[in-house]
Write a protein that holds these residues in place. Structure first.
Motif, PDB file in Angstrom:
ATOM      1  N   MET A  51      83.340  64.534  88.243  1.00 24.38           N
ATOM      2  CA  MET A  51      83.221  63.942  89.580  1.00 24.38           C
ATOM      3  C   MET A  51      84.587  63.852  90.243  1.00 24.38           C
ATOM      4  SD  MET A  51      81.151  60.528  90.684  1.00 24.38           S
ATOM      5  CE  MET A  51      82.100  59.328  89.847  1.00 24.38           C
ATOM      6  N   ALA A  52      85.588  63.370  89.497  1.00 29.92           N
ATOM      7  CA  ALA A  52      86.932  63.192  90.064  1.00 29.92           C
ATOM      8  C   ALA A  52      87.569  64.527  90.445  1.00 29.92           C
ATOM      9  CB  ALA A  52      87.822  62.448  89.069  1.00 29.92           C
ATOM     10  N   ALA A  53      87.318  65.557  89.652  1.00 30.32           N
ATOM     11  CA  ALA A  53      87.891  66.878  89.961  1.00 30.32           C
ATOM     12  C   ALA A  53      87.384  67.366  91.318  1.00 30.32           C
ATOM     13  CB  ALA A  53      87.537  67.876  88.861  1.00 30.32           C
ATOM     14  N   HIS A  54      86.084  67.214  91.534  1.00 27.72           N
ATOM     15  CA  HIS A  54      85.514  67.726  92.784  1.00 27.72           C
ATOM     16  C   HIS A  54      85.805  66.804  93.956  1.00 27.72           C
ATOM     17  CE1 HIS A  54      83.611  71.235  91.019  1.00 27.72           C
ATOM     18  NE2 HIS A  54      83.541  70.467  89.931  1.00 27.72           N
ATOM     19  N   PHE A  55      85.861  65.517  93.689  1.00 26.90           N
ATOM     20  CA  PHE A  55      86.259  64.558  94.725  1.00 26.90           C
ATOM     21  C   PHE A  55      87.693  64.857  95.161  1.00 26.90           C
ATOM     22  CE2 PHE A  55      87.525  60.132  96.008  1.00 26.90           C
ATOM     23  CZ  PHE A  55      86.628  59.997  97.050  1.00 26.90           C
ATOM     24  N   GLY A  56      88.533  65.115  94.178  1.00 21.03           N
ATOM     25  CA  GLY A  56      89.942  65.386  94.455  1.00 21.03           C
ATOM     26  C   GLY A  56      90.151  66.626  95.322  1.00 21.03           C
ATOM     27  N   ARG A  57      89.264  67.611  95.184  1.00 19.48           N
ATOM     28  CA  ARG A  57      89.392  68.819  96.016  1.00 19.48           C
ATOM     29  C   ARG A  57      89.121  68.494  97.478  1.00 19.48           C
ATOM     30  NH1 ARG A  57      86.457  72.903  91.687  1.00 19.48           N
ATOM     31  NH2 ARG A  57      87.886  72.338  90.008  1.00 19.48           N
ATOM     32  N   ALA A  70      84.642  56.398 100.386  1.00 20.17           N
ATOM     33  CA  ALA A  70      84.208  56.672  99.012  1.00 20.17           C
ATOM     34  C   ALA A  70      85.331  56.339  98.033  1.00 20.17           C
ATOM     35  CB  ALA A  70      83.771  58.131  98.878  1.00 20.17           C
ATOM     36  N   GLY A  71      86.547  56.726  98.387  1.00 22.30           N
ATOM     37  CA  GLY A  71      87.695  56.421  97.525  1.00 22.30           C
ATOM     38  C   GLY A  71      87.872  54.920  97.334  1.00 22.30           C
ATOM     39  N   GLN A  72      87.661  54.175  98.392  1.00 25.54           N
ATOM     40  CA  GLN A  72      87.751  52.707  98.287  1.00 25.54           C
ATOM     41  C   GLN A  72      86.695  52.168  97.320  1.00 25.54           C
ATOM     42  OE1 GLN A  72      90.010  50.432  99.331  1.00 25.54           O
ATOM     43  NE2 GLN A  72      91.128  52.301  99.839  1.00 25.54           N
ATOM     44  N   SER A  73      85.526  52.771  97.355  1.00 26.36           N
ATOM     45  CA  SER A  73      84.457  52.306  96.450  1.00 26.36           C
ATOM     46  C   SER A  73      84.783  52.638  95.000  1.00 26.36           C
ATOM     47  CB  SER A  73      83.101  52.881  96.874  1.00 26.36           C
ATOM     48  OG  SER A  73      83.007  54.258  96.559  1.00 26.36           O
ATOM     49  N   CYS A  74      85.478  53.749  94.769  1.00 26.87           N
ATOM     50  CA  CYS A  74      85.945  54.058  93.397  1.00 26.87           C
ATOM     51  C   CYS A  74      86.953  53.007  92.964  1.00 26.87           C
ATOM     52  CB  CYS A  74      86.626  55.433  93.334  1.00 26.87           C
ATOM     53  SG  CYS A  74      85.611  56.826  93.863  1.00 26.87           S
ATOM     54  N   LYS A  75      87.919  52.788  93.871  1.00 24.01           N
ATOM     55  CA  LYS A  75      89.025  51.881  93.546  1.00 24.01           C
ATOM     56  C   LYS A  75      88.527  50.458  93.298  1.00 24.01           C
ATOM     57  CE  LYS A  75      93.562  50.443  95.219  1.00 24.01           C
ATOM     58  NZ  LYS A  75      93.371  49.036  94.805  1.00 24.01           N
ATOM     59  N   GLY A  76      87.563  50.020  94.128  1.00 25.13           N
ATOM     60  CA  GLY A  76      87.052  48.662  93.989  1.00 25.13           C
ATOM     61  C   GLY A  76      86.497  48.414  92.591  1.00 25.13           C
ATOM     62  N   CYS A  77      85.772  49.384  92.090  1.00 27.33           N
ATOM     63  CA  CYS A  77      85.186  49.245  90.753  1.00 27.33           C
ATOM     64  C   CYS A  77      86.274  49.333  89.678  1.00 27.33           C
ATOM     65  CB  CYS A  77      84.122  50.321  90.545  1.00 27.33           C
ATOM     66  SG  CYS A  77      83.066  50.002  89.125  1.00 27.33           S
ATOM     67  N   HIS A  78      87.221  50.234  89.864  1.00 32.63           N
ATOM     68  CA  HIS A  78      88.318  50.339  88.883  1.00 32.63           C
ATOM     69  C   HIS A  78      89.091  49.029  88.790  1.00 32.63           C
ATOM     70  CE1 HIS A  78      88.393  55.014  89.463  1.00 32.63           C
ATOM     71  NE2 HIS A  78      87.379  54.597  88.739  1.00 32.63           N
ATOM     72  N   ASP A  79      89.364  48.445  89.935  1.00 33.10           N
ATOM     73  CA  ASP A  79      90.154  47.201  89.948  1.00 33.10           C
ATOM     74  C   ASP A  79      89.486  46.115  89.101  1.00 33.10           C
ATOM     75  OD1 ASP A  79      91.967  48.400  91.595  1.00 33.10           O
ATOM     76  OD2 ASP A  79      91.288  47.399  93.439  1.00 33.10           O
TER      77      ASP A  79
END
Ligand code: ASC
Length: 148
Positions: free
Chosen positions: A39-45, A134-143
């Protein structure tokens, strides 16, 4: 007969994620990490395009967003009880505050679904905006739920 087989296969493919079974906790951990990695690889692209690091390519953005949206559905069946120790950065809060974790997962899935819609539309600014959310939603969960 053929139709029966097709029906059975379609049913199985729908039921698989929810019923994912893992032999050992390590298998679940590996599985969810693999799903997040893809997921991160394709998100990163898409991120590279959003940041202007690579030229915007609408077809590539759409293809990547589709993969992200699909992958986003996979990891959560692999966060069962007993999978919080070992080679994982998962915090114990995932299991002690499950409702909050599930809400964060659902939020991410919602945002990457929006990103997928935006990417299919092909508008760069809309994709950039959706990517940011979407990136914020990733970060929110990581935090809250991922160790450093
Ligand atoms: C990425 C990636 C994440 C998120 C997160 C956003 O590209 O791999 O985990 O974005 O860093 O803050």
């Amino acid at each position: 007969m053929k139709r029966l087989l097709v029906t059975a296969l379609v049913g199985l493919s729908v039921a698989l994620p929810a019923a994912a079974q893992f032999q050992k906790p390590e298998d679940a951990i590996k599985y969810r990490k693999a799903a997040f990695t893809v997921m991160a690889a394709h998100f990163g692209r898409i991120g590279a395009m959003s940041a202007g690091k690579v030229p915007f390519d609408a077809a590539a953005a759409a293809a990547n967003a589709e993969i992200v949206a699909t992958m986003s559905k996979l990891p959560y069946s692999a966060f069962g009880e007993g999978t919080g120790t070992g080679e994982t950065r998962a915090k114990p809060e995932i299991w002690t505050n499950r409702a909050k974790f599930d809400a964060a997962a659902a939020k991410m899935q919602e945002e990457v679904t929006k990103l997928n819609v935006a990417a299919k539309g092909g508008n760069f600014d809309a994709i950039k905006t959706a990517f940011g959310a979407a990136g914020q939603s990733c970060k929110g969960c990581h935090d809250d739920f991922r160790k450093e």
